[in-house]
Design an enzyme around this catalytic site. Sequence first.
Site, PDB file in Angstrom:
ATOM      1  N   ARG A 106       3.961  13.339  -8.468  1.00  0.00           N
ATOM      2  CA  ARG A 106       4.054  12.366  -9.557  1.00  0.00           C
ATOM      3  C   ARG A 106       2.763  12.369 -10.358  1.00  0.00           C
ATOM      4  O   ARG A 106       1.671  12.403  -9.797  1.00  0.00           O
ATOM      5  CB  ARG A 106       4.321  10.994  -8.948  1.00  0.00           C
ATOM      6  CG  ARG A 106       4.372   9.869  -9.946  1.00  0.00           C
ATOM      7  CD  ARG A 106       5.199   8.726  -9.426  1.00  0.00           C
ATOM      8  NE  ARG A 106       4.489   7.927  -8.426  1.00  0.00           N
ATOM      9  CZ  ARG A 106       5.028   6.839  -7.847  1.00  0.00           C
ATOM     10  NH1 ARG A 106       6.241   6.449  -8.160  1.00  0.00           N
ATOM     11  NH2 ARG A 106       4.346   6.158  -6.966  1.00  0.00           N
ATOM     12  N   ASP A 149       4.433  -4.929  -7.344  1.00  0.00           N
ATOM     13  CA  ASP A 149       3.783  -3.663  -6.958  1.00  0.00           C
ATOM     14  C   ASP A 149       4.360  -2.494  -7.743  1.00  0.00           C
ATOM     15  O   ASP A 149       3.825  -1.396  -7.698  1.00  0.00           O
ATOM     16  CB  ASP A 149       3.941  -3.405  -5.451  1.00  0.00           C
ATOM     17  CG  ASP A 149       5.386  -3.500  -4.989  1.00  0.00           C
ATOM     18  OD1 ASP A 149       5.980  -4.567  -5.189  1.00  0.00           O
ATOM     19  OD2 ASP A 149       5.910  -2.514  -4.466  1.00  0.00           O
ATOM     20  N   ASN A 150       5.448  -2.728  -8.461  1.00  0.00           N
ATOM     21  CA  ASN A 150       6.037  -1.665  -9.267  1.00  0.00           C
ATOM     22  C   ASN A 150       5.821  -1.907 -10.754  1.00  0.00           C
ATOM     23  O   ASN A 150       6.550  -1.373 -11.580  1.00  0.00           O
ATOM     24  CB  ASN A 150       7.533  -1.539  -8.975  1.00  0.00           C
ATOM     25  CG  ASN A 150       7.796  -1.081  -7.549  1.00  0.00           C
ATOM     26  OD1 ASN A 150       6.941  -0.425  -6.944  1.00  0.00           O
ATOM     27  ND2 ASN A 150       8.949  -1.424  -7.007  1.00  0.00           N
ATOM     28  N   GLY A 176       2.676   3.719   1.405  1.00  0.00           N
ATOM     29  CA  GLY A 176       3.168   3.995   2.750  1.00  0.00           C
ATOM     30  C   GLY A 176       3.635   5.423   2.928  1.00  0.00           C
ATOM     31  O   GLY A 176       3.823   5.889   4.053  1.00  0.00           O
ATOM     32  N   GLY A 220       0.840  -1.204   0.000  1.00  0.00           N
ATOM     33  CA  GLY A 220       0.000   0.000   0.000  1.00  0.00           C
ATOM     34  C   GLY A 220       0.867   1.243   0.000  1.00  0.00           C
ATOM     35  O   GLY A 220       2.075   1.176   0.243  1.00  0.00           O
ATOM     36  N   ARG A 265      -1.650  -1.264 -10.173  1.00  0.00           N
ATOM     37  CA  ARG A 265      -0.473  -2.127 -10.339  1.00  0.00           C
ATOM     38  C   ARG A 265      -0.901  -3.582 -10.398  1.00  0.00           C
ATOM     39  O   ARG A 265      -2.022  -3.911  -9.982  1.00  0.00           O
ATOM     40  CB  ARG A 265       0.446  -1.998  -9.109  1.00  0.00           C
ATOM     41  CG  ARG A 265       0.765  -0.598  -8.723  1.00  0.00           C
ATOM     42  CD  ARG A 265       0.775  -0.456  -7.177  1.00  0.00           C
ATOM     43  NE  ARG A 265       0.845   0.968  -6.827  1.00  0.00           N
ATOM     44  CZ  ARG A 265       1.963   1.629  -6.690  1.00  0.00           C
ATOM     45  NH1 ARG A 265       3.093   1.014  -6.805  1.00  0.00           N
ATOM     46  NH2 ARG A 265       1.949   2.920  -6.427  1.00  0.00           N
ATOM     47  N   GLY A 287       6.935   7.715   6.298  1.00  0.00           N
ATOM     48  CA  GLY A 287       6.062   8.346   5.315  1.00  0.00           C
ATOM     49  C   GLY A 287       6.722   9.469   4.528  1.00  0.00           C
ATOM     50  O   GLY A 287       6.074  10.146   3.735  1.00  0.00           O
ATOM     51  N   LYS A 292       4.398  12.183  -3.344  1.00  0.00           N
ATOM     52  CA  LYS A 292       5.231  11.101  -2.805  1.00  0.00           C
ATOM     53  C   LYS A 292       6.130  11.685  -1.709  1.00  0.00           C
ATOM     54  O   LYS A 292       6.891  12.610  -1.972  1.00  0.00           O
ATOM     55  CB  LYS A 292       6.069  10.514  -3.935  1.00  0.00           C
ATOM     56  CG  LYS A 292       6.886   9.300  -3.563  1.00  0.00           C
ATOM     57  CD  LYS A 292       7.437   8.636  -4.828  1.00  0.00           C
ATOM     58  CE  LYS A 292       8.427   7.538  -4.493  1.00  0.00           C
ATOM     59  NZ  LYS A 292       8.960   6.917  -5.711  1.00  0.00           N
TER      60      LYS A 292
HETATM   61  P1  AMP Z   1       9.123   0.759  -3.111  1.00  0.00           P
HETATM   62  O1  AMP Z   1      10.319  -0.099  -2.888  1.00  0.00           O
HETATM   63  O2  AMP Z   1       9.444   2.214  -3.276  1.00  0.00           O
HETATM   64  O3  AMP Z   1       8.253   0.254  -4.202  1.00  0.00           O
HETATM   65  O4  AMP Z   1       8.284   0.725  -1.769  1.00  0.00           O
HETATM   66  C1  AMP Z   1       7.798  -0.456  -1.196  1.00  0.00           C
HETATM   67  C2  AMP Z   1       6.802  -0.153  -0.126  1.00  0.00           C
HETATM   68  O5  AMP Z   1       7.427   0.542   0.969  1.00  0.00           O
HETATM   69  C3  AMP Z   1       5.645   0.730  -0.554  1.00  0.00           C
HETATM   70  O6  AMP Z   1       4.513   0.241   0.090  1.00  0.00           O
HETATM   71  C4  AMP Z   1       6.048   2.086  -0.043  1.00  0.00           C
HETATM   72  O7  AMP Z   1       4.942   2.920   0.154  1.00  0.00           O
HETATM   73  C5  AMP Z   1       6.732   1.741   1.273  1.00  0.00           C
HETATM   74  N1  AMP Z   1       7.678   2.781   1.736  1.00  0.00           N
HETATM   75  C6  AMP Z   1       8.868   3.099   1.187  1.00  0.00           C
HETATM   76  N2  AMP Z   1       9.475   4.089   1.887  1.00  0.00           N
HETATM   77  C7  AMP Z   1       8.640   4.408   2.926  1.00  0.00           C
HETATM   78  C8  AMP Z   1       8.681   5.350   4.018  1.00  0.00           C
HETATM   79  N3  AMP Z   1       9.700   6.156   4.203  1.00  0.00           N
HETATM   80  N4  AMP Z   1       7.634   5.369   4.874  1.00  0.00           N
HETATM   81  C9  AMP Z   1       6.601   4.542   4.709  1.00  0.00           C
HETATM   82  N5  AMP Z   1       6.498   3.645   3.717  1.00  0.00           N
HETATM   83  C10 AMP Z   1       7.494   3.566   2.827  1.00  0.00           C
HETATM   84 MG    MG Z   2       6.723   0.891  -5.169  1.00  0.00          MG
END
Ligand code: AMP
Ligand code: MG
Length: 486
Positions: A175, A251-252, A91, A89, A182, A125, A112
């Site tokens: 963004r 998820d990407n 985050g 989700g 996804r 976050g 973001k």
């Molecule tokens: P990503 O590797 O960028 O695709 O992120 C994987 C997951 O980690 C996603 O659910 C993001 O929303 C969450 N995420 C990455 N960085 C943070 C952060 N600093 N705080 C909260 N969630 C994060």
């Molecule tokens: Mg991601």
Amino acid sequence: MTKETGWNFDNSYARLPKMFFSSINPTPVKSPELIILNNPLAESLGVDPEWLKGEDRSAVFAGNEILEGAEPLAQAYAGHQFGHFTMLGDGRAVLLGEQITREGERFDIQLKGAGRTPYSRGGDGRAALGPMLREYIISEAMYALGIPTTRSLAVVTTGEPVLRETKLEGAILTRVAASHLRVGTFEYAVRWGGVEKLQILADYAIQRHYPEINDDENKYLSFLQEVIKRQAALIAKWQLVGFIHGVMNTDNMAISGETIDYGPCAFMDTYDPETVFSSIDHQGRYAYENQPLIGGWNLARFAETLLPLLHDDKEEAVKLAQEKVSGFNEIFQSHWLAGMRMKLGLFKKKEKDEELIHGLLSLMKKHRADYTNTFRTLTRDQLDATTDLFKSADFIQWEQRWKERLAQQEESKVASYELMRKSNPAFIPRNHRVEEALEAAVEQGDLSVTARLLDVLSSPYEYSVEKAEYTKVLETNIPYQTFCGT
Ligand code: AMP
Ligand code: MG
């Protein structure tokens, strides 16, 4: 408000069943400062140029002020990360809403780094300035290269530090995406919502991205086919420019066929199919040469989610899905070959082209040639023997075969070289150039290096001598590393 600002939201995602999102506002930040704004993109979205010059923009792009018509939310999704299934989700991202352009197109506007959400788990976050500017630079470069991608509208600094290994300056990226649906959204839907919710999501995605298949006899099978087609075309484009995504988790992978989530991505310099940049990708799962394979693997996960919609009979559904997924490689190959022919100035298919292409690639590997510069140099009629590759006897032999093949074409030599110049970028976001821009911005608050880089990258196929320094490769023995979760 919408009349004055040009912002014009219609939030179809917020009308989906509640399980797909959590309504949440961005967490306001201390002292937002707009440091980069993509004016041409803003105007193409229909945002008013006067509003763009105004004072409230930084508050809007920081999430401190919510535009009229926006219905902020964080999206729920799951995903296979490095092969393992997890609930994820947004985050640290908040979707403000969907901007409807004057032409009636629909784009997600997402912040973001906008603060914690119910999906943040242990995370704060937030995001740091370097990685957000990095996404800005690389996504805009991809766009200019003609590769489907999410885009970047703005970066604001927050005036608040974020804690990583060290204390970093916080930032938020705006963004813009065709949508943020996804493969992982479907994995989430079927696992926690069952067939009914899955069908609602599939109908929504079809409406949004593939309306032309709505009346097909088995529209969910067509949906699977279309997503496979777009991903095959996308990944072929990545391979053709030497782009390594770095974290092709499900998820990407966007249902729209856009490149999404610029974390540890980077462009390959020296041609080596095993290139990996991401510091956490120890097994090379997401190495350059594996991207098509992983694309197929992710699409198999996607197909699995759709099984209950494909056929009432489970075995029949599996058979239908397998047929489609196993077609991925052939579609990918045909895009890749077509693109490679263009890179070599070849207009029509000939039987031995594949041999010719692979011949060049294996010589590039053997002589450790720069991927981008090798192809770009071929677009010049005279190859000055400046590199080990061009000096080598085996290359000179290859060149002769290639020139013979070119001479057999009906099309003129001029046309061939023009095709090659349009298919081989002179400028890509070289890793050391990106680092240099980020360092100036982060360490000195100097955005001029980023601005100049963005300008060069905005016309990647138009070489000029004033920009020659941007084609240079950094001579170093230290492997380039990228980091995610930033
Ligand atoms: P990503 O590797 O960028 O695709 O992120 C994987 C997951 O980690 C996603 O659910 C993001 O929303 C969450 N995420 C990455 N960085 C943070 C952060 N600093 N705080 C909260 N969630 C994060
Ligand atoms: Mg991601």
